[in-house]
Write a protein that holds these residues in place. Sequence first.
Motif, short mmCIF file in Angstrom:
data_model
loop_
_atom_site.label_atom_id
_atom_site.label_comp_id
_atom_site.label_asym_id
_atom_site.label_seq_id
_atom_site.Cartn_x
_atom_site.Cartn_y
_atom_site.Cartn_z
N CYS A 20 0.85 -1.20 0.01
CA CYS A 20 -0.09 -0.18 0.05
C CYS A 20 0.99 1.37 -0.18
O CYS A 20 0.38 2.49 -0.06
N LEU A 33 3.25 11.71 1.86
CA LEU A 33 3.13 11.05 0.72
C LEU A 33 3.86 11.57 -0.31
O LEU A 33 4.35 12.83 -0.40
N LEU A 37 1.46 11.26 -5.21
CA LEU A 37 0.21 10.82 -4.65
C LEU A 37 -0.39 12.03 -3.83
O LEU A 37 -1.23 11.63 -3.18
N LEU A 76 -4.72 12.09 -8.69
CA LEU A 76 -3.28 11.53 -8.03
C LEU A 76 -2.64 10.85 -9.32
O LEU A 76 -2.84 9.56 -9.54
N GLY A 78 0.22 9.47 -9.43
CA GLY A 78 0.83 8.47 -9.14
C GLY A 78 0.09 7.00 -8.97
O GLY A 78 0.53 6.07 -9.31
N VAL A 79 -1.33 7.33 -8.88
CA VAL A 79 -1.94 6.04 -8.73
C VAL A 79 -2.29 5.50 -9.98
O VAL A 79 -2.06 4.38 -10.53
N ARG A 82 0.90 3.66 -10.98
CA ARG A 82 1.01 2.18 -10.35
C ARG A 82 -0.01 1.35 -10.79
O ARG A 82 0.42 -0.01 -11.03
N ASP A 83 -1.16 1.86 -11.12
CA ASP A 83 -1.97 0.96 -12.00
C ASP A 83 -1.53 0.53 -13.30
O ASP A 83 -1.72 -0.65 -13.86
N ILE A 151 -3.31 7.00 1.66
CA ILE A 151 -3.56 7.59 0.37
C ILE A 151 -5.40 7.88 0.37
O ILE A 151 -5.82 6.93 0.96
N ALA A 156 -8.24 8.47 -4.55
CA ALA A 156 -7.56 7.15 -5.41
C ALA A 156 -8.61 6.64 -6.22
O ALA A 156 -8.47 6.20 -7.57
N SER A 194 -4.67 1.99 0.24
CA SER A 194 -3.50 1.83 -0.58
C SER A 194 -3.94 2.64 -1.76
O SER A 194 -5.00 3.22 -1.98
N TRP A 195 -2.98 2.56 -2.80
CA TRP A 195 -3.41 3.42 -4.08
C TRP A 195 -4.42 3.05 -4.68
O TRP A 195 -5.18 3.46 -5.71
#
Length: 378
Positions: A20, A33, A37, A76, A78-79, A82-83, A151, A156, A194-195
């Motif tokens: 996370c 953060l 994020l 965000l 960064g989300v 990451r996805d 987060i 998110a 988590s993200w």
Amino acid sequence: MTATRRQMLTLLAAWSLASCGAGPVPAQDAQALPADLRPQPNAAFDAWVSGFRGRAASRGISPATLEAGLADAGYLPGVVRRDASQIQTRRTFEDYLSIATSDARLAKGRAAMRGHGDTVAAIEGRFGVSRHVVAAIWGVESEFGDKRGRIPVVSATATLAFDGRRGAFWEDQLLAALRILQAGETTPDKLRGSWAGAMGHTQFIPTSYLAFAVDFDSDGRRDIWGDDPGDALASTASYLARNGWRGGLAWGEEAVAGTIAGRTIRPQAGGPRFTVTRNFDVLKHYNNSDFYAAAVGHLADRLAGGGPLRGDFPPDANGLTRADRIAVQRTLAARGFDVGTIDGVIGPLTEAAIRDFETAQGLEVTGQANRALLARLR
């Protein structure tokens, strides 16, 4: 669309343990953060949120909840990153198991079970789910509460819904998060995870929270986010019980034991085999991965006093066994290099330590753990 934890974790099965992106940092400390994020200006996202307000209102979200829940919602980036990148993350089952049952995690888990012994015993009595299995999920999901996520869940899930990949799924999660707020279960500043929007000690997604979470301590709220893990652990037991957990039946065992009946699986070629039961499949409802279910099961066995696996894994692509990789980490740590947790998993910290060692020695900088590096360290 009715979204379930099983569906989400099928999509995110490659994501690493307790991933996370959070340590034991106060949830409200947004400045802790990473920059990507934190909310970033995005006019298209703002327009999407405006359109979403109407859809949410038509599905029963009150104006007051929309105002409070979306007040600080932001895009965000960064989300999204990451996805997009998580499906490229792959660990061997040996690595996955090494992380799940590291000496540090076992010590932390045994201490956690001692500290909450009455609670986990009561949960087992009420739901018929092994306390050690519930604790093992707690350990794999958040390192026994140390990594619950920080987060904002609304931001998110809104970001992922706006991004468009599986947009309907993430909009369902966003709506569920707002329903959690509307029911008074928690407040916007505490609704963190988590993200990917997984929340609390055992990382429930919002739709699963609404379907399975319980108020175990009878205080009027199903609080899976706070320091007391009781509601979260009971909610996990509730989830397993309602998905078919059979009390008194083992999840499985290493196939060499031969004491239970079931089918045989081998999560990693050349590695140990396991005989698994229907309860193994119930664990896969929590995360649809053989790696996950076997790691939770083995961690539960270790927390209950069982020993390590008897079977061996083959050497890795660089010819090193887990014992060799642990030797690399221990030797580097003894020389003052930060390798992170000594668990035999060559992750980013260990790779950075190898590069620092190679630089200090005037060697070609590769960051790779191999037999030549091990020989030089020795």
